[in-house]
Design an enzyme around this catalytic site. Structure first.
Site, short mmCIF file in Angstrom:
data_model
loop_
_atom_site.label_atom_id
_atom_site.label_comp_id
_atom_site.label_asym_id
_atom_site.label_seq_id
_atom_site.Cartn_x
_atom_site.Cartn_y
_atom_site.Cartn_z
N HIS A 255 -23.04 -25.84 25.75
CA HIS A 255 -23.29 -24.64 24.96
C HIS A 255 -22.40 -23.53 25.49
CE1 HIS A 255 -25.63 -21.82 22.44
NE2 HIS A 255 -25.38 -20.97 23.42
N CYS A 256 -21.52 -23.03 24.65
CA CYS A 256 -20.56 -22.01 25.05
C CYS A 256 -21.08 -20.64 24.64
CB CYS A 256 -19.19 -22.28 24.42
SG CYS A 256 -17.91 -21.11 24.92
N VAL A 257 -21.31 -19.78 25.61
CA VAL A 257 -21.81 -18.44 25.30
C VAL A 257 -20.73 -17.57 24.65
CG1 VAL A 257 -23.54 -18.50 27.13
CG2 VAL A 257 -21.24 -17.62 27.62
N ASN A 260 -21.15 -18.37 21.14
CA ASN A 260 -22.56 -18.34 20.76
C ASN A 260 -22.94 -19.59 19.96
OD1 ASN A 260 -25.14 -17.19 20.71
ND2 ASN A 260 -24.78 -16.19 18.74
N SER A 261 -22.46 -20.73 20.40
CA SER A 261 -22.72 -21.97 19.69
C SER A 261 -22.47 -23.13 20.64
CB SER A 261 -21.83 -22.10 18.45
OG SER A 261 -22.01 -23.35 17.81
#
Length: 404
Positions: A255-257, A260-261
């Site tokens: 999950h890549c901040v 945001n996905s």
């Protein structure tokens, strides 16, 4: 009797061990107080708890006597505002002199990492990092147009090249945000209960060649499918449940901040392309700025030694932004290298973490590579599989409002 509390679960564990089918434990390892609060808010019809910035803005609005309805619909999106204030303000303060520049450029990454730790610990989505990335890109481009281009050191072709690189980066980011590839709820649509799913998950035929659009080799078919205790869906091999997004993702990487996905089967290639376009644009733009600000210095020595750069405020501001861009570019370059290495060994970030946790993987090259040996078929075949893996068949509809 006081309930014993364990450490938080790992990324691949369910939200609570009480709902785990494969293994039953005596005590609960989740934060039951937080779960009770969430259930109470759900029964009362109240929204989720706002983040730190949302609560701060709401408190300031109450002190100023502003009506709640004026900011009520925007309460969940208030995390996009701090970067718009912090980035211009801190960079202009850092451009006053060299000492302030060192202090600000050292404290700013620490502040971002602290907020990342807070949000990651609470497993909540936030637009702060996506807003920070987009506004930083827009502000760097604005300073390039207003401070560097008027100097006359940038040709029209170079300006078009920078603009094209930025445009392609944004287009690739939008395509990355279209969805990581979610598992379809076929079992729920057919009305199959969880017990039958459990029996089917342990007695799956080995001669099946695909599941949820994933082509499987013999080694992949041998892996047992698992039932997600949260989504109640049968997860194919290499799929994982993201507790931040609240969904099961096909071939989940992480999950890549910053977007945001999640990064999964459907957007992994586009994610790497976005990183590559940003890095090329950043390197090229930094080169143009340094040649304009420090024309007498070489490119490698200009960042460390640029005499007279603080004599003029506009020049100092551009030089400070070069260092700010270098910090961001360095972090994304490290992420890009890790992604390239993982693809070369046909391992995802989630699989690497699980292998290290279970002590089934080996670290190589100073820890940059975590070799599991499960799905790897060789360098060339790994890249062919990655570049040709299916991304269309099982992509569920992704609303435009969820792209942020």
């Amino acid at each position: 009797m006081k309930r014993e509390r364990f450490k938080p679960p790992h990324p691949d564990d369910p939200l609570c061990c009480c709902g785990d089918i494969d293994q039953q434990r005596e005590y609960c390892c989740c934060d039951c107080e937080e779960l009770d609060d969430a259930c109470e808010r759900l029964l009362r019809g109240e929204p989720d708890k706002p983040d730190i910035f949302s609560r701060f803005i709401s408190h300031m609005a109450d002190c100023l006597g502003l009506p709640c309805c004026a900011i009520g619909p925007l309460r969940l999106e208030l995390s996009v505002l701090p970067p718009m204030v912090l980035i211009p303000g801190l960079l202009r303060v850092a451009a006053i002199n060299c000492i302030l520049g060192v202090v600000v450029l050292t404290a700013l990454p620490g502040l971002v990492l602290w907020y990342y730790y807070v949000t990651h610990k609470r497993k909540r989505r936030t637009l702060f990092f996506l807003s920070l990335a987009l506004f930083s890109l827009a502000y760097m481009y604005y300073l390039f147009l207003t401070e560097i281009v008027p100097r006359g050191d940038v040709s029209n072709l170079q300006l078009v090249t920078v603009t094209t690189g930025m445009t392609l980066t944004l287009i690739s980011l939008v395509r990355t945000k279209q969805g990581p590839g979610l598992i379809k709820s076929q079992s729920l649509a057919l009305g199959i209960n969880s017990s039958s799913i459990t029996n089917q998950s342990t007695n799956l035929p080995r001669d099946s060649t695909s599941c949820n659009g994933i082509s499987q080799s013999k080694g992949e078919q041998e892996g047992k499918k698992k039932l997600c205790p949260v989504c109640r869906l049968v997860r194919p091999p290499r799929a994982g449940h993201c507790r931040i997004c609240g969904a099961c993702v096909l071939r989940m990487d992480h999950h890549c901040v910053w977007i945001n996905s999640c990064v999964g089967q459907a957007n992994h290639r586009q994610f790497i392309l976005t990183l590559l376009l940003f890095l090329l644009t950043s390197f090229y733009g930094t080169n143009l700025v340094l040649r304009s600000v420090c024309p007498r210095q070489s490119l490698f020595t200009a960042m460390l030694y640029c005499p007279g750069v603080y004599n003029q405020y506009s020049t100092a501001l551009c030089f400070t932004c070069v260092w700010y861009s270098a910090i961001i570019t360095g972090g994304l370059l490290h992420l890009f290298i890790l992604q390239i290495i993982n693809v070369s060994y046909n391992v995802t970030e989630r699989e690497a973490q699980i292998a290290l946790r279970n002590k089934t993987g080996r670290r190589r090259f100073c820890g940059l590579v975590v070799e599991t040996g499960v799905y790897s078929r060789g360098f060339l075949q790994n890249w062919i599989q990655f570049l040709t893996m299916n991304t269309d068949e099982n992509e569920s509809p992704f609303p435009f409002t969820d792209m942020v």
